[in-house]
Design an enzyme around this catalytic site. Structure first.
Site, PDB file in Angstrom:
ATOM      1  N   VAL A  29       5.065   4.703  -3.918  1.00 25.65           N
ATOM      2  CA  VAL A  29       5.045   3.997  -5.206  1.00 25.65           C
ATOM      3  C   VAL A  29       3.970   4.601  -6.114  1.00 25.65           C
ATOM      4  CG1 VAL A  29       4.550   1.784  -6.314  1.00 25.65           C
ATOM      5  CG2 VAL A  29       6.065   1.862  -4.320  1.00 25.65           C
ATOM      6  N   GLN A  66       0.824  -1.218   0.000  1.00 18.71           N
ATOM      7  CA  GLN A  66       0.000   0.000   0.000  1.00 18.71           C
ATOM      8  C   GLN A  66       0.861   1.273   0.000  1.00 18.71           C
ATOM      9  OE1 GLN A  66      -3.142   0.773  -0.465  1.00 18.71           O
ATOM     10  NE2 GLN A  66      -3.691  -1.353  -0.778  1.00 18.71           N
ATOM     11  N   SER A  67       2.058   1.205  -0.539  1.00 14.98           N
ATOM     12  CA  SER A  67       2.944   2.370  -0.520  1.00 14.98           C
ATOM     13  C   SER A  67       2.338   3.571  -1.248  1.00 14.98           C
ATOM     14  CB  SER A  67       4.273   1.999  -1.192  1.00 14.98           C
ATOM     15  OG  SER A  67       5.036   3.168  -1.446  1.00 14.98           O
ATOM     16  N   ASN A  68       2.285   4.691  -0.557  1.00 19.17           N
ATOM     17  CA  ASN A  68       1.864   5.939  -1.195  1.00 19.17           C
ATOM     18  C   ASN A  68       2.974   6.499  -2.066  1.00 19.17           C
ATOM     19  OD1 ASN A  68      -0.749   6.244   0.194  1.00 19.17           O
ATOM     20  ND2 ASN A  68       0.547   6.385   2.014  1.00 19.17           N
TER      21      ASN A  68
END
Ligand SMILES: *Cc1c(COP(=O)(O)O)cnc(C)c1O
Length: 326
Positions: free
Chosen positions: A76, A72-74
């Protein structure tokens, strides 16, 4: 001072405004800095870092970027948008729940799918999903992927987790100066994880006349030392000369709940409270936990003077689900 090249990508300055209802309830003078409204790919703090990182990648003529993070990386997501805009291939090695010492055995479902993963697909990000392991193993797998892509003839630019290279921290030094131009604040409260947000703001604290209280979303006991080292690289490369030491970093470790990436009860309550008093949504992984920390600081009487909460964005994770509904 050497000003690193910057590619304009986000809407600056971001707004800063009071939270009148919550201020009344808490008996403090509380404001909010809206980095959830940076504009690029639904906003968030990573856009500021990407202005410097993308400028560097383009100057170096790279055709491929490799990074890593949680599923869930913001970072990325926002990087994926920049790469698409500049026709650069974007690869990210991702784990659902990377950890420090021991796997996080969260009670209940943890939302991994949907949310940012849907947005990454719209942007054409190549997600390389690998099983949960320590952060160091994640970094090593990203490095191995970068090596493979180079061996295949690609010109690769490597970005550490969360965009926390010295350029990312420099971006947040500039963000701290931006805040100082917008008004006088006594205390800044922010979430901290990969560290360049907190580090950069701490470097600007002297100019801005504020102190920074960081709430850890991925608690590591040695973290203050990591921040000092990161900011020493900023000093070396930019000539900033902030010279930050242990006394410059105030960190709160008791707001993470079960672990990095797992929503906490206090954080979930903080989301509801800010949404219902002021109509502003936090994210469950970072800003909600930091806001829960702010509520504790307020209760402990630590927030005299004007306080600003740095809203780092991340709201797409509100739409993440435990199982794939895409
Ligand atoms: C990445 C992120 C943070 C943490 O910022 P760092 O610079 O990595 O410490 C906080 N909030 C959100 C929403 C983020 O995406």
């Amino acid at each position: 001072m050497v000003e690193p090249p910057r590619l304009p990508l986000v809407l600056l300055p971001t707004p800063v405004h009071p939270l009148p209802r919550l201020s009344r309830e808490l008996g403090i003078d509380l404001w909010i800095k809206r980095d959830d409204l940076t504009g690029l790919a639904l906003g968030g703090n990573k856009g500021r870092k990407l202005e410097y990182l993308m400028a560097d990648a383009l100057l170096k003529g790279c055709d491929t970027i490799v990074t890593c993070g949680s599923l869930q990386s913001n970072f990325v997501r926002q990087l994926g948008a920049c790469c698409a805009m500049h026709q650069i291939a974007c690869h990210a090695v991702v784990m659902p729940l990377p950890y420090n010492d021991a796997p996080i055995l969260a009670a209940g479902d943890v939302p991994h799918e949907g949310g940012n993963v849907i947005l990454d697909r719209w942007l054409g990000v190549e997600l390389h999903r690998v099983p949960d392991a320590p952060w160091d193993a994640l970094f090593a797998q990203a490095e191995a992927l970068a090596d493979d892509l180079e061996a295949a003839g690609r010109k690769v630019y490597r970005i550490p987790v969360g965009g926390s290279s010295w350029l990312g921290a420099y971006a947040f030094y500039q963000a701290g100066l931006e805040l100082a131009k917008q008004g006088e604040f006594h205390t800044v409260v922010c979430p901290t994880s990969s560290g360049s947000t907190h580090g950069g703001l701490a470097a600007a604290a002297g100019h801005g006349g504020f102190r920074v209280l960081g709430v850890m979303c991925d608690p590591e006991p040695e973290f203050a030392q990591d921040l000092i080292e990161l900011m020493a690289v900023v000093d070396r490369n930019s000539g900033l000369g902030a010279g930050l030491g242990p006394e410059d970093f105030v960190l709160r470790f008791d707001c993470v709940g079960q672990g990095y990436g797992v929503p906490s009860d206090e954080g979930q309550e903080a989301i509801a409270r800010l949404a219902r008093t002021e109509g502003i949504f936090l994210d469950p992984i970072y800003s909600a936990k930091a806001f829960a920390g702010l509520l504790k600081f307020a209760q402990e009487g630590l927030l005299s003077g004007r306080t600003v909460f740095w809203h780092t964005g991340g709201t797409p994770a509100l739409f993440a689900t435990a199982t794939d509904q895409t």
